[in-house]
Design an enzyme around this catalytic site. Structure first.
Site, mmCIF file in Angstrom:
data_model
loop_
_atom_site.group_PDB
_atom_site.id
_atom_site.type_symbol
_atom_site.label_atom_id
_atom_site.label_comp_id
_atom_site.label_asym_id
_atom_site.label_seq_id
_atom_site.Cartn_x
_atom_site.Cartn_y
_atom_site.Cartn_z
ATOM 1 N N THR A 179 -20.153 11.809 1.371
ATOM 2 C CA THR A 179 -19.583 11.929 2.707
ATOM 3 C C THR A 179 -18.097 12.268 2.652
ATOM 4 O OG1 THR A 179 -19.269 9.527 2.736
ATOM 5 C CG2 THR A 179 -21.272 10.375 3.745
ATOM 6 N N VAL A 180 -17.791 13.544 2.838
ATOM 7 C CA VAL A 180 -16.417 14.024 2.916
ATOM 8 C C VAL A 180 -16.089 14.236 4.390
ATOM 9 C CG1 VAL A 180 -14.856 15.922 2.373
ATOM 10 C CG2 VAL A 180 -16.478 15.099 0.660
ATOM 11 N N TYR A 200 -3.549 -1.533 10.015
ATOM 12 C CA TYR A 200 -3.413 -2.162 8.697
ATOM 13 C C TYR A 200 -2.124 -1.720 8.021
ATOM 14 C CZ TYR A 200 -3.850 -2.176 3.615
ATOM 15 O OH TYR A 200 -3.584 -2.292 2.273
ATOM 16 N N HIS A 201 -1.887 -0.407 7.965
ATOM 17 C CA HIS A 201 -0.670 0.096 7.328
ATOM 18 C C HIS A 201 0.570 -0.351 8.093
ATOM 19 C CE1 HIS A 201 -3.690 3.061 5.731
ATOM 20 N NE2 HIS A 201 -3.082 2.691 4.623
ATOM 21 N N SER A 247 -2.363 3.514 10.343
ATOM 22 C CA SER A 247 -3.352 2.612 10.940
ATOM 23 C C SER A 247 -2.659 1.291 11.240
ATOM 24 C CB SER A 247 -4.531 2.377 9.986
ATOM 25 O OG SER A 247 -4.122 1.556 8.898
ATOM 26 N N LYS A 263 1.737 -3.673 6.876
ATOM 27 C CA LYS A 263 2.410 -3.615 5.580
ATOM 28 C C LYS A 263 3.855 -3.132 5.720
ATOM 29 C CE LYS A 263 -1.181 -4.747 2.966
ATOM 30 N NZ LYS A 263 -1.229 -5.893 2.051
ATOM 31 N N THR A 300 0.828 -1.205 0.000
ATOM 32 C CA THR A 300 0.000 0.000 0.000
ATOM 33 C C THR A 300 0.860 1.251 0.000
ATOM 34 O OG1 THR A 300 -1.577 1.301 1.331
ATOM 35 C CG2 THR A 300 -0.140 -0.212 2.517
#
Length: 411
Positions: A261-262, A189-190, A187, A193, A145
């Site tokens: 949704t911003v 998740y990151h 995160s 990686k 990623t």
């Protein structure tokens, strides 16, 4: 080639398996079907109807005349089974998608954080150690990623492909060294990686495993040439607050007249790639592996960058749907620049697919066709990076009726 696609039932893995099979390769999917289990956990399904994997594989054989094998196996918990599997399959190459892929899900709870680390890190290490234990000289391509670099760390400087040249001061003078670009994960998740990167560096140096790490941007789109051949082959279209990617979420929201949704200012700049380019990049990487003894080869697998608010304005202009600025559930800068080098894929022949009205229309038409499958209560992003952060209430509580004569109105 004989190719194993690990995680080949998922959003990127499934179209990649079909693409490689269609190109004449002998493909076997290895998957534990965990993404389907997470759908049950979150009580939300893909916007597009996903058939059982056995049915998907049978339909592919019917429409293509080619067979894809399947082994149900959990890389993280069944390392011994993987080690026993490799000598029989004798793969020339392995594509590794078998990791929990959503940053918001990885921050959702203590349990999801633990699962993401346990699954992702153990799966990658079990794979590397199995290759060494069995003497399997397969080229390994891993889907990483862009998030390993972090966002904003480099300012407006172009992010290189994986490595950074630095000078180390010593009493005798400066030493020039090439190192992995400093990791700045945003995160859990990151984080996994970035740990993958270190494992790849070790096994490439110590055991001469041939590894390509693809630092991919946010994937948008749904269909590839192969998944479009039969509705039963259709790819995932996740729209929920944990797994839906930002542009696909905007297009789904527009299809049901939900405000776009911003989160925060929308000044976050992100790198993007269409799903069709993802499968092409995988094929290019497989055809151009590093040599044994080389350090891992890193490609930035992106085609363009956009600010989130600019994407929302683009979709809003095309569809007439307004933008809603909501609290940001992530710990991140309000604004960031992002300039990414992707020279290697361009040099190897990638013709990038960029945003166009036609491709946006394709995605919007899919969203409209399956709009009746949307659960409005799953749209708002509610997995927060730190306990107590603000989230928004539902903006829609019931799905509006589809306008007459438009896809999704039952005709």
């Amino acid at each position: 080639m004989r190719i194993l696609v690990l995680g080949g039932d998922g959003f990127c893995g499934w179209p990649t398996a079909l693409h490689l099979s269609d190109r004449g390769h002998d493909v076997t999917v290895v998957d534990n079907l965990s993404r389907r289990a997470i759908d049950l956990e979150l009580e939300v399904e893909s916007l597009t109807p996903i058939r059982p994997l056995g049915e998907r594989l049978r339909v592919w054989q019917q429409v293509s005349g080619r067979e894809i094998g399947f082994v149900r196996l959990d890389l993280a918990t069944e390392g011994d089974r993987l080690t026993a599997l490799l000598p029989g399959l004798r793969p020339d190459a392995i594509v590794h998608f078998a990791e929990q892929r959503a940053a918001p899900y990885s921050m959702r709870s203590t349990a999801s954080k633990r699962y993401t680390v346990d699954n992702n890190v153990r799966a990658t290490h079990n794979l590397l150690s199995a290759l060494v234990a069995t003497g399997t000289d397969a080229a390994l391509v891993h889907l990483g990623t862009m998030g390993v670099y972090g966002y904003g760390w480099s300012g407006s400087a172009p992010i290189p492909e994986g490595y950074l040249t630095v000078k180390v001061p010593t009493p005798e003078g400066d030493l020039e060294r090439e190192i992995l670009h400093p990791a700045n994960p945003g995160s859990v998740y990151h984080l996994t990686k970035t740990l993958d990167q270190l494992m790849f560096s070790f096994y490439a140096a110590n055991d001469q495993v041939r590894i390509t790490d693809l630092h991919q941007g946010i994937v948008w789109g749904t269909q590839t040439e192969q998944t479009a051949r039969d509705e039963r082959l259709i790819n995932r279209f996740d729209y929920d607050g944990d797994y839906g990617t930002v542009l696909n979420r905007f297009l789904m929201q527009a299809a049901i007249d939900h405000p776009l949704t911003v989160h925060g200012t929308g000044g976050q700049t992100r790198a993007f790639i269409h799903i069709q380019d993802t499968v092409r990049c995988i094929e290019i990487a497989l055809a151009n592996p590093p040599a044994a003894g080389d350090k891992p080869m890193v490609f930035n697998q992106v085609t363009e960058s956009h600010r989130v608010r600019d994407l929302a304005q683009l979709v809003g202009k095309l569809t007439g749907v307004p933008v809603a600025n909501l609290p940001n559930p992530r710990m991140e800068a309000k604004e960031n620049d992002l300039v990414v080098r992707n020279d290697r894929f361009l040099a190897l022949g990638l013709a990038p697919t960029t945003l166009s009205d036609g491709l946006l229309d394709e995605c919007t038409n899919i969203a409209r066709r399956y709009r009746h499958r949307v659960d409005p209560s799953k749209i708002i992003a509610r997995s927060v990076w730190r306990r107590g952060m603000e989230t928004a209430p539902d903006l829609l509580t019931e799905l509006p009726a589809a306008p007459a004569g438009r896809p999704g109105d039952g005709r």
